[in-house]
Design a protein around this motif. Structure first.
Motif, mmCIF file in Angstrom:
data_model
loop_
_atom_site.group_PDB
_atom_site.id
_atom_site.type_symbol
_atom_site.label_atom_id
_atom_site.label_comp_id
_atom_site.label_asym_id
_atom_site.label_seq_id
_atom_site.Cartn_x
_atom_site.Cartn_y
_atom_site.Cartn_z
ATOM 1 N N PRO A 1 30.621 12.102 14.276
ATOM 2 C CA PRO A 1 31.715 11.886 13.329
ATOM 3 C C PRO A 1 31.315 10.925 12.200
ATOM 4 C CG PRO A 1 32.448 11.534 15.596
ATOM 5 C CD PRO A 1 30.975 11.698 15.633
ATOM 6 N N SER A 2 32.019 11.002 11.099
ATOM 7 C CA SER A 2 31.721 10.183 9.920
ATOM 8 C C SER A 2 31.774 8.690 10.228
ATOM 9 C CB SER A 2 32.699 10.490 8.785
ATOM 10 O OG SER A 2 32.605 11.833 8.418
ATOM 11 N N LEU A 3 32.749 8.279 11.023
ATOM 12 C CA LEU A 3 32.855 6.862 11.371
ATOM 13 C C LEU A 3 31.639 6.410 12.170
ATOM 14 C CD1 LEU A 3 34.561 4.351 11.117
ATOM 15 C CD2 LEU A 3 35.768 5.003 13.193
ATOM 16 N N GLY A 4 31.093 7.288 12.987
ATOM 17 C CA GLY A 4 29.871 6.961 13.731
ATOM 18 C C GLY A 4 28.697 6.708 12.806
ATOM 19 N N TRP A 5 28.555 7.560 11.781
ATOM 20 C CA TRP A 5 27.475 7.362 10.804
ATOM 21 C C TRP A 5 27.678 6.063 10.024
ATOM 22 C CZ3 TRP A 5 23.130 9.468 11.470
ATOM 23 C CH2 TRP A 5 23.016 10.743 11.998
ATOM 24 N N GLN B 175 29.152 3.343 11.126
ATOM 25 C CA GLN B 175 28.790 2.242 12.018
ATOM 26 C C GLN B 175 27.273 2.084 12.092
ATOM 27 O OE1 GLN B 175 30.663 3.406 15.649
ATOM 28 N NE2 GLN B 175 32.630 2.476 15.106
ATOM 29 N N MET B 176 26.551 3.201 12.206
ATOM 30 C CA MET B 176 25.085 3.122 12.265
ATOM 31 C C MET B 176 24.507 2.575 10.969
ATOM 32 S SD MET B 176 23.843 6.468 14.347
ATOM 33 C CE MET B 176 25.181 7.634 14.171
ATOM 34 N N PHE C 16 25.884 0.489 8.814
ATOM 35 C CA PHE C 16 26.080 -0.960 8.716
ATOM 36 C C PHE C 16 25.258 -1.726 9.743
ATOM 37 C CE2 PHE C 16 29.982 0.128 6.308
ATOM 38 C CZ PHE C 16 29.673 -0.594 5.172
ATOM 39 N N LEU C 17 25.053 -1.173 10.922
ATOM 40 C CA LEU C 17 24.199 -1.822 11.924
ATOM 41 C C LEU C 17 22.755 -1.914 11.435
ATOM 42 C CD1 LEU C 17 23.801 -3.002 14.772
ATOM 43 C CD2 LEU C 17 23.263 -0.676 15.506
ATOM 44 N N ILE C 18 22.247 -0.820 10.887
ATOM 45 C CA ILE C 18 20.875 -0.837 10.362
ATOM 46 C C ILE C 18 20.768 -1.803 9.193
ATOM 47 C CG2 ILE C 18 19.140 0.563 9.188
ATOM 48 C CD1 ILE C 18 20.154 2.918 10.940
ATOM 49 N N GLY C 19 21.765 -1.810 8.310
ATOM 50 C CA GLY C 19 21.753 -2.741 7.180
ATOM 51 C C GLY C 19 21.792 -4.188 7.620
ATOM 52 N N ALA C 20 22.577 -4.491 8.640
ATOM 53 C CA ALA C 20 22.646 -5.862 9.137
ATOM 54 C C ALA C 20 21.354 -6.280 9.817
ATOM 55 C CB ALA C 20 23.828 -6.008 10.107
ATOM 56 N N THR C 21 20.708 -5.324 10.494
ATOM 57 C CA THR C 21 19.461 -5.615 11.183
ATOM 58 C C THR C 21 18.321 -5.815 10.196
ATOM 59 O OG1 THR C 21 20.189 -4.303 13.048
ATOM 60 C CG2 THR C 21 17.859 -4.787 12.944
ATOM 61 N N ASP C 22 18.312 -5.016 9.147
ATOM 62 C CA ASP C 22 17.225 -5.097 8.165
ATOM 63 C C ASP C 22 17.381 -6.343 7.342
ATOM 64 O OD1 ASP C 22 14.915 -4.185 6.905
ATOM 65 O OD2 ASP C 22 16.068 -3.204 5.334
ATOM 66 N N GLY D 155 29.987 8.050 28.750
ATOM 67 C CA GLY D 155 31.129 7.709 27.905
ATOM 68 C C GLY D 155 31.209 8.549 26.648
ATOM 69 N N GLU D 156 31.972 8.033 25.681
ATOM 70 C CA GLU D 156 32.247 8.769 24.450
ATOM 71 C C GLU D 156 31.715 8.026 23.243
ATOM 72 O OE1 GLU D 156 36.486 9.272 24.501
ATOM 73 O OE2 GLU D 156 36.335 11.100 25.679
ATOM 74 N N ILE D 157 31.200 8.783 22.285
ATOM 75 C CA ILE D 157 30.747 8.206 21.023
ATOM 76 C C ILE D 157 31.944 8.010 20.080
ATOM 77 C CG2 ILE D 157 30.210 10.417 19.939
ATOM 78 C CD1 ILE D 157 27.775 9.001 18.667
ATOM 79 N N ALA D 158 32.962 8.831 20.270
ATOM 80 C CA ALA D 158 34.215 8.752 19.526
ATOM 81 C C ALA D 158 35.303 9.316 20.439
ATOM 82 C CB ALA D 158 34.122 9.554 18.235
ATOM 83 N N PRO D 159 36.561 9.056 20.147
ATOM 84 C CA PRO D 159 37.624 9.607 21.004
ATOM 85 C C PRO D 159 37.518 11.139 21.093
ATOM 86 C CG PRO D 159 38.535 7.957 19.536
ATOM 87 C CD PRO D 159 37.108 8.176 19.112
ATOM 88 N N GLY D 160 37.342 11.640 22.310
ATOM 89 C CA GLY D 160 37.252 13.074 22.530
ATOM 90 C C GLY D 160 35.869 13.671 22.361
ATOM 91 N N VAL D 161 34.866 12.863 21.978
ATOM 92 C CA VAL D 161 33.494 13.361 21.786
ATOM 93 C C VAL D 161 32.565 12.572 22.704
ATOM 94 C CG1 VAL D 161 31.636 13.784 20.148
ATOM 95 C CG2 VAL D 161 34.002 13.884 19.364
ATOM 96 N N ALA D 162 32.122 13.221 23.782
ATOM 97 C CA ALA D 162 31.231 12.552 24.735
ATOM 98 C C ALA D 162 29.803 12.544 24.213
ATOM 99 C CB ALA D 162 31.287 13.271 26.081
ATOM 100 N N PHE D 163 29.029 11.553 24.639
ATOM 101 C CA PHE D 163 27.610 11.507 24.266
ATOM 102 C C PHE D 163 26.886 12.778 24.694
ATOM 103 C CE2 PHE D 163 28.281 6.861 24.086
ATOM 104 C CZ PHE D 163 27.691 6.596 22.863
ATOM 105 N N ALA D 164 27.277 13.323 25.859
ATOM 106 C CA ALA D 164 26.629 14.532 26.374
ATOM 107 C C ALA D 164 26.903 15.753 25.495
ATOM 108 C CB ALA D 164 27.094 14.793 27.799
ATOM 109 N N ASP D 165 27.958 15.710 24.682
ATOM 110 C CA ASP D 165 28.298 16.840 23.810
ATOM 111 C C ASP D 165 27.502 16.855 22.512
ATOM 112 O OD1 ASP D 165 30.151 17.580 25.697
ATOM 113 O OD2 ASP D 165 31.836 16.608 24.667
ATOM 114 N N ILE D 166 26.829 15.761 22.202
ATOM 115 C CA ILE D 166 26.044 15.682 20.965
ATOM 116 C C ILE D 166 24.698 16.363 21.210
ATOM 117 C CG2 ILE D 166 24.996 14.138 19.264
ATOM 118 C CD1 ILE D 166 28.016 13.998 19.267
ATOM 119 N N PRO D 167 24.345 17.366 20.397
ATOM 120 C CA PRO D 167 23.058 18.045 20.603
ATOM 121 C C PRO D 167 21.883 17.156 20.212
ATOM 122 C CG PRO D 167 24.152 18.893 18.645
ATOM 123 C CD PRO D 167 25.097 17.934 19.290
#
Length: 95
Positions: A80-84, A86-87, A89-95, A58-70
């Motif tokens: 993408p900035s929105l991905g960072w 999301q990460m 806030f997820l880490i903050g909620a988990t901690d 699948g895609e991490i963002a519209p038009g950006v597949a997981f396989a395209d991320i080095p």
């Protein structure tokens, strides 16, 4: 010498003297922090190794597949900035 973590030949190992002149409560807080940071480091190593073997479909963002991320540090600029955000806030909620 009956404290948890004392090992036979070395005894209580504190070469930098970080536990001198602190009370038992602070010592326990240091020990809990050390365990937490060690666990985070283990997860970071797994997170660095797994993308070499497996990629999510699948895609991490519209038009950006997981396989395209080095892999590795190069992924910092590719996510993408929105991905960072999301990460973050997820880490903050988990901690």
């Amino acid at each position: 010498e009956i404290e948890i973590g004392v090992v036979a030949p070395t005894g209580f190992f504190d070469p930098l003297g970080l536990s001198t002149n602190i009370d038992a409560e602070t010592f326990e807080a240091y020990r809990a922090s050390e365990l937490k940071h060690g666990r985070v480091c283990m997860l970071a190593v797994i997170g660095y190794i797994v993308p070499e073997v497996f990629r999510f479909p699948g895609e991490i963002a519209p038009g950006v597949a997981f396989a395209d991320i080095p892999n590795g540090v190069a992924a910092i600029e590719a996510v993408p900035s929105l991905g960072w955000l999301q990460m973050f806030f997820l880490i903050g909620a988990t901690d």
